[in-house]
Design an enzyme around this catalytic site. Structure first.
Site, PDB file in Angstrom:
ATOM      1  N   GLU A  68      23.905 -69.283  72.690  1.00  0.00           N
ATOM      2  CA  GLU A  68      24.467 -68.114  72.001  1.00  0.00           C
ATOM      3  C   GLU A  68      25.678 -67.616  72.796  1.00  0.00           C
ATOM      4  OE1 GLU A  68      25.200 -66.547  69.537  1.00  0.00           O
ATOM      5  OE2 GLU A  68      23.676 -65.085  68.949  1.00  0.00           O
ATOM      6  N   ASP A  69      26.628 -67.013  72.111  1.00  0.00           N
ATOM      7  CA  ASP A  69      27.818 -66.527  72.820  1.00  0.00           C
ATOM      8  C   ASP A  69      27.514 -65.313  73.692  1.00  0.00           C
ATOM      9  OD1 ASP A  69      27.409 -64.850  70.636  1.00  0.00           O
ATOM     10  OD2 ASP A  69      29.395 -65.131  69.763  1.00  0.00           O
TER      11      ASP A  69
ATOM     12  N   ASP B 112      23.346 -58.952  73.293  1.00  0.00           N
ATOM     13  CA  ASP B 112      23.713 -57.544  73.337  1.00  0.00           C
ATOM     14  C   ASP B 112      22.413 -56.734  73.249  1.00  0.00           C
ATOM     15  OD1 ASP B 112      25.422 -55.311  73.125  1.00  0.00           O
ATOM     16  OD2 ASP B 112      25.655 -55.510  70.982  1.00  0.00           O
TER      17      ASP B 112
ATOM     18  N   PHE C  82      33.534 -54.074  74.582  1.00  0.00           N
ATOM     19  CA  PHE C  82      33.707 -55.080  73.542  1.00  0.00           C
ATOM     20  C   PHE C  82      34.734 -56.116  73.991  1.00  0.00           C
ATOM     21  CE2 PHE C  82      34.425 -56.977  69.423  1.00  0.00           C
ATOM     22  CZ  PHE C  82      33.138 -56.972  68.908  1.00  0.00           C
TER      23      PHE C  82
ATOM     24  N   ARG D 204      38.900 -65.376  67.924  1.00  0.00           N
ATOM     25  CA  ARG D 204      37.938 -66.359  68.437  1.00  0.00           C
ATOM     26  C   ARG D 204      38.642 -67.456  69.222  1.00  0.00           C
ATOM     27  NH1 ARG D 204      32.897 -65.598  66.099  1.00  0.00           N
ATOM     28  NH2 ARG D 204      32.868 -64.971  63.921  1.00  0.00           N
TER      29      ARG D 204
HETATM   30  P1  IMP Z   1      22.387 -58.606  69.342  1.00  0.00           P
HETATM   31  O1  IMP Z   1      22.022 -59.153  70.708  1.00  0.00           O
HETATM   32  O2  IMP Z   1      21.329 -58.847  68.307  1.00  0.00           O
HETATM   33  O3  IMP Z   1      22.768 -57.171  69.395  1.00  0.00           O
HETATM   34  O4  IMP Z   1      23.645 -59.363  68.752  1.00  0.00           O
HETATM   35  C1  IMP Z   1      24.469 -60.203  69.442  1.00  0.00           C
HETATM   36  C2  IMP Z   1      25.662 -60.457  68.563  1.00  0.00           C
HETATM   37  O5  IMP Z   1      26.510 -59.291  68.542  1.00  0.00           O
HETATM   38  C3  IMP Z   1      26.536 -61.574  69.098  1.00  0.00           C
HETATM   39  O6  IMP Z   1      26.173 -62.828  68.604  1.00  0.00           O
HETATM   40  C4  IMP Z   1      27.927 -61.147  68.629  1.00  0.00           C
HETATM   41  O7  IMP Z   1      28.162 -61.636  67.322  1.00  0.00           O
HETATM   42  C5  IMP Z   1      27.875 -59.643  68.559  1.00  0.00           C
HETATM   43  N1  IMP Z   1      28.508 -59.000  69.735  1.00  0.00           N
HETATM   44  C6  IMP Z   1      27.940 -58.189  70.638  1.00  0.00           C
HETATM   45  N2  IMP Z   1      28.814 -57.791  71.567  1.00  0.00           N
HETATM   46  C7  IMP Z   1      29.992 -58.376  71.247  1.00  0.00           C
HETATM   47  C8  IMP Z   1      31.311 -58.363  71.860  1.00  0.00           C
HETATM   48  O8  IMP Z   1      31.582 -57.717  72.910  1.00  0.00           O
HETATM   49  N3  IMP Z   1      32.262 -59.087  71.242  1.00  0.00           N
HETATM   50  C9  IMP Z   1      32.027 -59.813  70.103  1.00  0.00           C
HETATM   51  N4  IMP Z   1      30.817 -59.854  69.518  1.00  0.00           N
HETATM   52  C10 IMP Z   1      29.805 -59.145  70.075  1.00  0.00           C
END
Ligand code: IMP
Length: 178
Positions: A101-102, A105, A154, A167
């Site tokens: 995963e990238d 969060d 962010f 991206r």
């Molecule tokens: P979570 O962990 O379910 O809140 O979601 C993670 C997703 O939120 C990631 O796959 C990203 O798509 C998005 N995300 C969270 N922080 C960032 C950021 O700083 N930049 C770009 N996307 C983010």
């Protein structure tokens, strides 16, 4: 509101060095004789994944597959359900799997996704994220491999987007709201 690119947070050189280290660690932990399914979560992780697997030894049996998912709910609530837009092409039953995963969060998307994949009975299921915003976590997720921990800011680039943009940047940068 409009957005402007901010400073470089992680340079392409730093990312590249770390990607190599993680690839070596994953390969070492998996053992040469074992096969590995590397599952990328579209779209952001595709960039990281393709660099990551190319740093793994040629004699490893590596398969690459992708999933596209979204959590139901808005930015503040989650129903606990992950909607699959695009599922894996192959079964992961009995396989060693690393989910790539990238960024993690709140952890909600990944934790729901992991529950879903666990039900498919892989031999092992590990998590590799490029970025971790630990202070934003709402649910615990076991991250086995992490590129960098970053503060609650962010960021875009190297697969990460802001409303679909940026991206393609080689470096990871901040975003300024105007
Ligand atoms: P979570 O962990 O379910 O809140 O979601 C993670 C997703 O939120 C990631 O796959 C990203 O798509 C998005 N995300 C969270 N922080 C960032 C950021 O700083 N930049 C770009 N996307 C983010």
């Amino acid at each position: 509101m409009s957005y402007k690119l901010g400073d470089v947070i992680l340079s392409r050189e730093a990312i590249s060095r770390r990607v190599k280290e993680i690839a070596e660690q994953i390969a070492k932990d998996n053992g040469k004789d074992k096969s590995l399914v590397v599952v990328g979560i579209l779209t952001g992780a595709a960039f990281f994944l393709t660099d990551l697997v190319r740093e793994m030894p040629e004699d490893m049996d590596i398969r690459v597959d992708f999933m596209s998912v979204a959590s139901y709910g808005d930015s503040t609530t989650s129903s606990g359900i992950v909607r699959i837009f695009h599922d894996l092409k192959s079964s992961i039953e009995g396989k060693n799997v690393v989910v790539v995963e990238d960024i993690v969060d709140t952890g909600l998307t990944l934790s729901h996704l992991l529950d879903l994949l666990k039900n498919r009975n892989p031999a092992s299921l590990k998590v590799c994220v490029l970025l971790d915003k630990k202070e934003r976590r709402k649910t615990e997720v076991k991250v086995d491999y992490c590129g960098f921990s970053i503060p609650d800011e962010f960021v875009v680039g190297y697969g990460l987007d802001c409303a679909g943009m940026w991206r393609h940047l080689k470096d990871i940068k901040g975003v300024i709201e105007e």
